[in-house]
Design a protein around this motif. Structure first.
Motif, PDB file in Angstrom:
ATOM      1  N   VAL A   1       0.868  -0.745   0.258  1.00  8.14           N
ATOM      2  CA  VAL A   1       0.043   0.113   0.241  1.00  8.14           C
ATOM      3  C   VAL A   1       1.217   1.449   0.267  1.00  8.14           C
ATOM      4  CG1 VAL A   1      -1.769   1.110   1.015  1.00  8.14           C
ATOM      5  CG2 VAL A   1      -1.550  -0.877   1.712  1.00  8.14           C
ATOM      6  N   GLN A   2       1.317   1.165   1.006  1.00  9.29           N
ATOM      7  CA  GLN A   2       3.240   2.039   0.763  1.00  9.29           C
ATOM      8  C   GLN A   2       3.386   2.798  -0.087  1.00  9.29           C
ATOM      9  OE1 GLN A   2       4.355   4.141   4.162  1.00  9.29           O
ATOM     10  NE2 GLN A   2       3.028   2.776   5.543  1.00  9.29           N
ATOM     11  N   GLU A   3       3.711   1.603  -1.230  1.00  9.88           N
ATOM     12  CA  GLU A   3       4.751   1.552  -2.121  1.00  9.88           C
ATOM     13  C   GLU A   3       3.655   2.155  -3.225  1.00  9.88           C
ATOM     14  OE1 GLU A   3       6.731  -2.194  -3.172  1.00  9.88           O
ATOM     15  OE2 GLU A   3       8.179  -1.237  -1.652  1.00  9.88           O
ATOM     16  N   ALA A   4       2.832   1.802  -3.678  1.00 10.22           N
ATOM     17  CA  ALA A   4       1.439   2.185  -4.777  1.00 10.22           C
ATOM     18  C   ALA A   4       0.708   3.162  -4.820  1.00 10.22           C
ATOM     19  CB  ALA A   4       0.308   1.402  -4.420  1.00 10.22           C
ATOM     20  N   LEU A   5       0.875   4.087  -3.219  1.00 11.59           N
ATOM     21  CA  LEU A   5       0.644   5.349  -2.674  1.00 11.59           C
ATOM     22  C   LEU A   5       1.879   6.577  -2.783  1.00 11.59           C
ATOM     23  CD1 LEU A   5      -2.464   5.365  -0.540  1.00 11.59           C
ATOM     24  CD2 LEU A   5      -2.768   4.530  -2.800  1.00 11.59           C
ATOM     25  N   GLN A   6       3.077   5.685  -3.120  1.00  9.35           N
ATOM     26  CA  GLN A   6       4.461   6.838  -3.579  1.00  9.35           C
ATOM     27  C   GLN A   6       4.756   6.747  -2.124  1.00  9.35           C
ATOM     28  OE1 GLN A   6       5.802   7.962  -6.779  1.00  9.35           O
ATOM     29  NE2 GLN A   6       4.667   5.655  -7.315  1.00  9.35           N
ATOM     30  N   LEU A   7       4.399   6.777  -0.790  1.00  8.45           N
ATOM     31  CA  LEU A   7       4.225   7.175   0.769  1.00  8.45           C
ATOM     32  C   LEU A   7       5.926   6.478   1.329  1.00  8.45           C
ATOM     33  CD1 LEU A   7       1.284   7.530   1.340  1.00  8.45           C
ATOM     34  CD2 LEU A   7       2.827   9.437   1.080  1.00  8.45           C
ATOM     35  N   PHE A   8       6.370   4.515   0.400  1.00  3.95           N
ATOM     36  CA  PHE A   8       7.078   4.173   1.551  1.00  3.95           C
ATOM     37  C   PHE A   8       9.064   4.824   1.395  1.00  3.95           C
ATOM     38  CE2 PHE A   8       8.995   0.555   2.925  1.00  3.95           C
ATOM     39  CZ  PHE A   8       9.932   1.207   2.332  1.00  3.95           C
ATOM     40  N   ARG A   9       8.983   5.008   2.772  1.00  8.34           N
ATOM     41  CA  ARG A   9       9.811   5.493   3.138  1.00  8.34           C
ATOM     42  C   ARG A   9      10.857   4.399   3.824  1.00  8.34           C
ATOM     43  NH1 ARG A   9      11.267  11.628   4.569  1.00  8.34           N
ATOM     44  NH2 ARG A   9       9.804  12.542   3.233  1.00  8.34           N
ATOM     45  N   GLU A  10      11.862   3.938   3.650  1.00  2.00           N
ATOM     46  CA  GLU A  10      13.183   3.601   4.771  1.00  2.00           C
ATOM     47  C   GLU A  10      14.223   4.242   5.033  1.00  2.00           C
ATOM     48  OE1 GLU A  10      14.112  -0.340   2.950  1.00  2.00           O
ATOM     49  OE2 GLU A  10      14.728   0.629   1.154  1.00  2.00           O
ATOM     50  N   ASP A  11      15.306   3.883   5.771  1.00  2.27           N
ATOM     51  CA  ASP A  11      16.392   4.690   6.450  1.00  2.27           C
ATOM     52  C   ASP A  11      17.083   4.134   7.227  1.00  2.27           C
ATOM     53  OD1 ASP A  11      16.509   7.131   9.071  1.00  2.27           O
ATOM     54  OD2 ASP A  11      18.225   6.120   7.878  1.00  2.27           O
ATOM     55  N   ARG A  12      18.518   3.654   6.140  1.00  2.48           N
ATOM     56  CA  ARG A  12      18.991   2.265   6.623  1.00  2.48           C
ATOM     57  C   ARG A  12      20.237   3.072   7.160  1.00  2.48           C
ATOM     58  NH1 ARG A  12      18.992  -2.319   3.247  1.00  2.48           N
ATOM     59  NH2 ARG A  12      20.680  -2.396   3.262  1.00  2.48           N
ATOM     60  N   HIS A  13      20.608   4.064   7.676  1.00  4.59           N
ATOM     61  CA  HIS A  13      21.697   5.089   8.612  1.00  4.59           C
ATOM     62  C   HIS A  13      21.624   4.281   9.901  1.00  4.59           C
ATOM     63  CE1 HIS A  13      21.056   7.971   4.400  1.00  4.59           C
ATOM     64  NE2 HIS A  13      22.650   7.214   4.562  1.00  4.59           N
TER      65      HIS A  13
END
Lengths: 352, 352, 352, 352
Positions: free
Chosen positions: C338-350
């Motif tokens: 859902v997050q990706e379809a709605l362009q809202l996904f974020r992740e923080d790998r630091h």
């Protein structure tokens, strides 16, 4: 292969006899032809070439006196690449011809699996009909015929109409996928008024139930007036791509992709005095000068000086440099959608 | 055109002189060739053809004595369509050959923009390496080489290894898009253990950050054991497609599409005694019998009786009927992805 | 807003009267709530939480004595996020519960627009039926129910069966899109044998006419045996992602995408002693330990020590660090599609 | 569930004690709430509602005297659904408010993960800036702000400017994905002249290297003049959809999809006297009358008579019938892209 392997040494009598014998079983050794089949860079019969419109026009007028549109079905002179004579090809996989429709003539309705584009070269107000809608044809208009769409042309003006036809005939032949038929009527019935497709698909709106779908653009005409305004607006920004000047591609508003599955078309503006950086790509490209004068160098040696309506060809992987004497506009088309779909497209933007 | 137009009447001396004159400007009339360029149905030089493996094998063994893999770079005998001799084509746009790698030999590493498939015909345990991973080769395994992927083969067994190569060489040539190079080493360095690609991409899992992406399947080997199990499981349902029996296509798990952009591959099972309904499609197809015996009628007249490893070709739009004497498995491949990408694919499922 | 604006100064009596008056027209000022509506980073009621399976199991056994599967329709205890009590939610937009089906019981057939996953926690050999096919359920198996697919469960073994249900109930509620119905029969008719879907869709083959299509994965069961083999094969490479160890996502072989439109599921292996780098993402995630023991720190303060079958929740944008005492395997699921379809996904790998 | 199961019989003291006990472990029985969680048809707090612009305008003018745009950051009155009071929602998952910017005022630049639309209600010539380009605002213009795009508004005219804001604030909140920040400057720097986006993306051309890409439409303004011309052109065909009259959706020319990932917007024309057939869909929709007068019945009982600028809400799955007294134009927006992306969209076109 960075260095092609030496031809296998000593085609011995033994080997030659072997090749002869297996040839009768429709077998042949790869090792005698591998270097020609898989080359380090593209090797093609397609050559740079150019046609002045004056020459084409004169020939067309003569053709106009020799045969009717009705008899010819399409009164077209094919532009044949000098390296591919007798194959009706302007590049290895595309066809181009210039069509003349005289006042009062009709190019009768038919349809075929081959896709087509028209780029208007001279005249004003003849029409093309596609899938039940007519569009007027004006200088610089880009018009498409999707595969298997009924199409016909008519000239109800008092001036001859000339345009460039671009088709994927060689591609469809290569894929053994040609289908075609004539319409019962000379001219297809008209189902929608002029301008319908543009209102329905080309105005940043779409019918409420329209889903992005594969297929050619439902906007079948791209009038030069609209295109030229967009170029003028963008040119104000003076943000020139070193390889292209200002270059746009015609798009399919239902997908954002190319207008047809096999043919891409482009329009570019070069400001006065601009010289592009060397550029090459795997999609051999046919150019039509629309406005202005300039010259183009193709590969090391071939230079064409062009003015409005002149046509020239840049083969695959040949470097090209354009230089505009005046502000110039160039139309072009190529097989780029095929190259991209098959993951084979390459371009090289390094000036050298 | 349901009835092709009559050739324009009276090629008058005037017209002939005109054609001659404009020919020097690389112009030629469309109306004298339109009927050949745009046909009502596909017209092709590609003919039905068949090769028994016994014949191919004997020729290959002879070739094995005449030239080393090293000298040949690839010791392959090309299967040439009898209607397309001298062009290294098995269909209008595909290439096929049978390769032999003898015990101890290496087919040295190279890469090219052409895509390739391998279908193993005889032998067990030689390897193909693609992009740093090796896979063993067993009878009926389907292995791909994506465009520009380093690949090499080696036979560390004590038996000869035979397989069918299928490549899109004619397509890449037609698009003037051939690029290739040799690897510095005879065999590419190995970066991942055997089975890595299957674990990483072929087990209904994907790396967490993997997005569906264009490109060839990262699963580069489709072992016959796994494929055969799937066919056996599905055959239990006895739900036979009248045109195909039970027919599957190899797939790219990252997209659900074909394993390569230019070549589709299929595997079908025909139960004992099954006769398929007449079927035709625009993608000319090369078949390899894998198990069982049967016969296939292509068009009106051409009949091939086949057993394991025999190879035959069904041209575009030619009706085909298979009939299996025993339970049979057929492998096949074609240019269907190209046809579909370009909106040109047609099939005709009506028995008649 | 890097610094939230100060609450508007002086809510004057005049303003308050205004708010009261317009409130009766269902109007309300934005400026008194903007800071709560549009926050610099996510602000949520969802909290870290954990449940030991021992506790859940004991409660379920007790529930097993208190109500039949028939009466309950689904004998499930919902895991409620402590920050979202009374809403049947484990994260802001997902639901999770543990289901118990006792020997001889049937969870009757129904269907609904909500998608569901099952992750088997204990027991062996009960079945789930989806769209006419049954699959056996074994520890660690991941099974999906696509939207509007008929499904039922049955336990014909002599041991209780426990599994985790994950559903998008809150999402479907939020979109006002819930539809559901009961089947006439308690158990749906069976149309295909066990293993059909895997053979037809999950073996790197697809039916010849299958096109990539939107929708849930037709492979509806992902047995742990196959998944565990893939993890073991890949673990040999020792190529650990600092944030995840070795992390894979379950995939839909028809598209390469997630198994369902609303729920993603993952499986990851942490080698003995491995500690992940701090990681956070906007998709709140529910974890189930499958093998091994370890501990997880969520945010600054919350630490859960887990062993097989234990369940814990990482809210959106909360940093998470896993540490495995033994080689461990963690299953997890979230709303990432859902997050990706709605362009809202974020992740923080630091790591920080 | 066609007939919801009876509430489990006899919530015995034993069960109640059990529920109490497990509640402390954040567990709760599904069977006491299943009927509310998974309903046969959507059940929602969202109600039909309507606001006359006259009322809104008067309240806004009053607000204009009570607080400056600077202090408010955005001087907006939120339209709250009477069934969802206190949640800043007009439907279950969307937000709407009316904004007023007085002559000389600036709504300062910020950006956020929430997407926004503006529909201009009154005034002429104030501007919205998005990603470095300004656009003038005129009655009926539809303007978007993509997620995380810098945006600000300014009114350099001598008249107040009113527009409707539609945002996905509830969706972003629900997904715990809100991010936002203020710009250092009150007004963002301008990088491109007015009209650039339309020339670059909205004229059936795209930059030569533009690939279809996920994301919001780069055409960020859809002027009413262009939209109205398209509607007028199409209306000539008199081909009315019984449910909609003539209904179009604003589109993203780079993909053919919706302008934003979360919000769809539509424009429809109803000829004088036209009454639509009953229609319902799962995407609750907010309507703004743009031209003409009419009335709309929502569900069984709710009727709103509307004229230009009036606003009303049709909840999910409530039948709607429009009736136009004059030729009328209605603007509307909804969460349809979310519904479709998640495979949850339904519509029902049967008049009954």
């Amino acid at each position: 292969m960075s260095t092609p392997p030496a031809a296998p040494s000593a085609e011995t009598p033994e080997r030659l006899a072997f090749y002869e014998r297996i040839g009768q079983k429709h077998l042949t050794p790869l090792w005698t032809s591998l270097a020609k089949l898989v080359t380090p860079e593209p090797v093609s019969g397609c050559q740079p070439a150019a046609w002045s419109f004056a020459e084409i026009r004169a020939a067309m007028i003569e053709a106009g006196a020799l045969i009717t549109a009705k008899e010819a079905e399409r009164r077209v002179l094919i532009l044949e690449n000098p390296g591919l004579r007798g194959q009706s090809k302007i590049t290895t996989d595309l066809y181009a011809g210039v069509q003349l429709v005289l006042p009062g003539e009709v190019a009768p309705a038919h349809r075929h699996s081959q896709s087509a584009l028209r780029f208007v070269l001279e005249g004003d107000g003849a029409h093309t009909a596609v899938n039940g809608e007519r569009t007027p044809m004006r200088y610089g208009d880009f018009i498409i015929t999707p595969p298997m769409a009924w199409h016909d042309h008519g000239n109800e003006t008092d001036q001859p109409m000339f345009w460039l036809d671009g088709l994927d005939i060689p591609i469809v032949q290569f894929l053994d996928a040609s289908f075609s038929e004539h319409h019962d009527e000379e001219e297809q019935p008209i189902a929608r008024p002029v301008g319908d497709a543009h209102a329905r698909y080309g105005s940043n709106l779409l019918p409420v139930d329209q889903r992005p779908a594969a297929g050619a653009s439902p906007v079948f005409t791209y009038p030069y007036a609209r295109t030229r305004d967009a170029l003028a607006q963008l040119a104000r920004g003076q943000a020139w791509d070193p390889c292209h000047g200002l270059k746009m591609r015609y798009s399919n508003p239902v997908t954002g992709g190319y207008p047809m599955a096999t043919i891409a078309a482009f329009i570019q503006l070069l400001p006065r005095g601009f010289q592009t950086a060397r550029y090459r790509s795997t999609d051999a490209t046919i150019f039509v000068a629309v406005e202005g004068r300039g010259k183009t160098r193709i590969g090391a040696d071939f230079v064409v000086e062009w003015g409005p309506r002149d046509i020239f060809v840049v083969p695959s992987w040949k470097p090209v440099v354009h230089e505009a004497s005046d502000e110039a506009v160039l139309f072009s088309f190529s097989d780029r959608p095929v190259q991209e779909a098959l993951q084979l497209f390459r371009e090289d933007r390094h000036s050298a």
